[in-house]
Design an enzyme around this catalytic site. Structure first.
Site, PDB file in Angstrom:
ATOM      1  N   LEU A   1       2.701   3.477  -3.432  1.00  0.00           N
ATOM      2  CA  LEU A   1       3.683   3.252  -4.490  1.00  0.00           C
ATOM      3  C   LEU A   1       4.443   4.542  -4.812  1.00  0.00           C
ATOM      4  O   LEU A   1       4.612   4.916  -5.958  1.00  0.00           O
ATOM      5  CB  LEU A   1       3.005   2.705  -5.753  1.00  0.00           C
ATOM      6  CG  LEU A   1       2.574   1.238  -5.694  1.00  0.00           C
ATOM      7  CD1 LEU A   1       1.807   0.859  -6.959  1.00  0.00           C
ATOM      8  CD2 LEU A   1       3.775   0.319  -5.509  1.00  0.00           C
ATOM      9  N   GLY A   2       4.889   5.200  -3.759  1.00  0.00           N
ATOM     10  CA  GLY A   2       5.772   6.345  -3.951  1.00  0.00           C
ATOM     11  C   GLY A   2       7.178   5.863  -4.239  1.00  0.00           C
ATOM     12  O   GLY A   2       7.386   4.757  -4.737  1.00  0.00           O
TER      13      GLY A   2
ATOM     14  N   LYS B   1      11.470   8.476  16.104  1.00  0.00           N
ATOM     15  CA  LYS B   1      12.423   7.388  15.896  1.00  0.00           C
ATOM     16  C   LYS B   1      13.085   6.979  17.207  1.00  0.00           C
ATOM     17  O   LYS B   1      13.284   5.791  17.471  1.00  0.00           O
ATOM     18  CB  LYS B   1      13.472   7.821  14.864  1.00  0.00           C
ATOM     19  CG  LYS B   1      12.884   8.058  13.481  1.00  0.00           C
ATOM     20  CD  LYS B   1      13.885   8.726  12.546  1.00  0.00           C
ATOM     21  CE  LYS B   1      13.284   8.993  11.171  1.00  0.00           C
ATOM     22  NZ  LYS B   1      14.210   9.752  10.290  1.00  0.00           N
TER      23      LYS B   1
ATOM     24  N   ALA C   1       0.860  -1.185   0.000  1.00  0.00           N
ATOM     25  CA  ALA C   1       0.000   0.000   0.000  1.00  0.00           C
ATOM     26  C   ALA C   1       0.892   1.230   0.000  1.00  0.00           C
ATOM     27  O   ALA C   1       1.604   1.490   0.971  1.00  0.00           O
ATOM     28  CB  ALA C   1      -0.909   0.001   1.218  1.00  0.00           C
TER      29      ALA C   1
END
Length: 439
Positions: free
Chosen positions: A12-13, A207, A10
């Site tokens: 598609l960059g 992060k 999911a």
């Protein structure tokens, strides 16, 4: 050879298309090494007509990522949509409910909802793999979750945002202002049109919350992290750091202190000879200190190939049957991450003051530092009117830039001393304070 591992992607960059290309290019080698082919069989994207420079023929297309997540003919759902709520969250929840393993690059989703998603995945007997969510192509997740299990980790720190590191590197190497470097980063695609998430430290905090969970067994929680960005860093600070033997880096730091874990993101002065000080441009670096091993991992922190490499590594782990609790600890055992008061932080400090030029100024500064039992390692004063290498002529009315370097002290003492100095009216503008990491 075993049946193929069937993948649904999911998003598609650049990363999603990169995963498709990498699996096509390396498919035979991957199958030979893990004994099972890895095949993309279904995808979801908003625009079917866009040229993505990869072969999507024969793949099932879904306009709705949640429907793709429920596809009974996939084994792994790869979420590359982004965002901590909305479609990304709904699709991952649907995929877990359908019994699919997850691979994702979405640090925000895991930082905000990681515990609930991990608990759901453990109950369904599926995995959540997120090597691509932190430090791009650097295998830091696998290192913490698997390779260093024999260590008691005491500290994890690093450069986790390439945009900030690019800006600080350009300021240091080219003598350019923050605003100029940010503008160049935006032109090159390293920074978004709204750079807040990067330059104000929030991306690094997301992060860091994942690294802290892996290293110390605390729940991912960005709100438990003290966060400062790099907007206030000037050329005066960059040049002073250089003169004193330091580089300024935006660091995320998770460190065990007694029975607590200190979590902080802020600009930091690090000695030039440290490996992490020499990391330039958009490159990331993570230093891990254990009781048996200390190491620093350096590599590309973003980009199509680097992030796709991390996603493919996760897919290979699933295909080979390698898994376990998403954060290396079962979700039920993760303990809350208490926000450590930054006032208790201990260490050296860089303090830059714009001191007014009148009798008693130096004495007032020294007196208030002494009142807080702050010992000064060095004092550096530049000529008036040239706080960062400019050529403007001096004026007696210009404040005199004074840089103080302290020996180890605590944040609360530093702030009390600065407040007292300010009340005396001997500084012309808000002071700059940067924490120092030393050998």
């Amino acid at each position: 050879m075993a049946l193929p591992l069937k993948i649904g992607i999911a998003g598609l960059g650049t990363v999603g298309a990169g995963v498709v290309r990498m699996l096509a290019r390396r498919g035979d080698v991957i199958a030979a090494r893990i004994g099972r082919p890895v095949e993309v069989v279904a995808v979801s994207a908003r625009d079917r007509s866009r040229n993505r420079d990869c072969d999507l023929s024969g793949m099932r297309w879904y306009d709705d990522a949640v429907e793709l997540a429920r596809d009974p003919d996939i084994d792994v759902f790869v979420e590359l949509i982004g965002g901590h709520d909305g479609v990304a969250k709904a699709a991952v929840e649907a995929a877990i409910a359908a019994g699919h393993d997850i691979a994702t690059a979405n640090k925000a989703l895991l930082a905000h909802h990681g515990v609930a998603l991990a608990r759901a995945a453990e109950e369904k007997g599926v995995g959540i793999h997120f090597e691509a969510a932190v430090a791009g192509g650097i295998p830091v997740i696998k290192t913490l979750r698997e390779a260093l299990l024999g260590n008691e980790i005491t500290r994890v720190s690093g450069i986790l945002n390439g945009t900030c590191n690019y800006i600080l590197t350009r300021m240091q190497e080219e003598g350019l202002s923050f605003d100029t470097c940010l503008d160049q980063a935006q032109q090159l695609g390293y920074a978004e049109a709204d750079p807040t998430f990067d330059v104000d430290g929030f991306d690094t905090a997301h992060k860091l919350s994942l690294l802290a969970a892996l290293a110390f067994g605390v729940k991912p929680d960005p709100d438990a992290i003290h966060v400062e960005g790099i907007r206030t860093i000037t050329l005066a600070d960059i040049e002073a750091a250089d003169e004193l033997g330091y580089r300024i880096k935006l660091l995320g730091v998770a460190a065990r202190t007694g029975h607590a874990v200190e979590l902080r993101v802020h600009p930091t002065m690090v000695p030039k000879h440290w490996p992490i000080a020499q990391v330039s441009g958009v490159t990331n670096a993570v230093a891990i200190d254990g009781d048996a091993v200390a190491l620093t991992l350096v590599g590309p922190g973003a980009g199509s190939d680097a992030t796709a490499s991390a996603v493919v590594a996760d897919l290979c782990d699933v295909a080979a049957g390698r898994g376990g609790a998403p954060f290396g600890w079962r979700a039920e055992t993760l303990r809350p991450a208490e926000k450590a008061a930054i006032q208790r932080h201990e260490g050296g400090y860089y303090i830059r003051l714009a001191a007014v030029d009148r009798p008693g100024t130096a004495a007032a500064i020294a007196r208030h530092m002494a009142e807080q039992n702050i010992s000064l390692e060095s004092i550096m004063q530049h000529r008036r009117g040239r706080p960062h290498g400019g050529e403007r002529a001096e004026s007696a009315e210009d404040p005199a830039p004074v840089v103080l370097i302290t020996y180890a002290t605590n944040e609360d003492a530093v702030r009390r001393a600065i407040d007292a100095i300010d009340l005396d009216g001997v500084i012309a503008s808000p002071p700059q304070v940067i924490r120092i990491e030393k050998d």
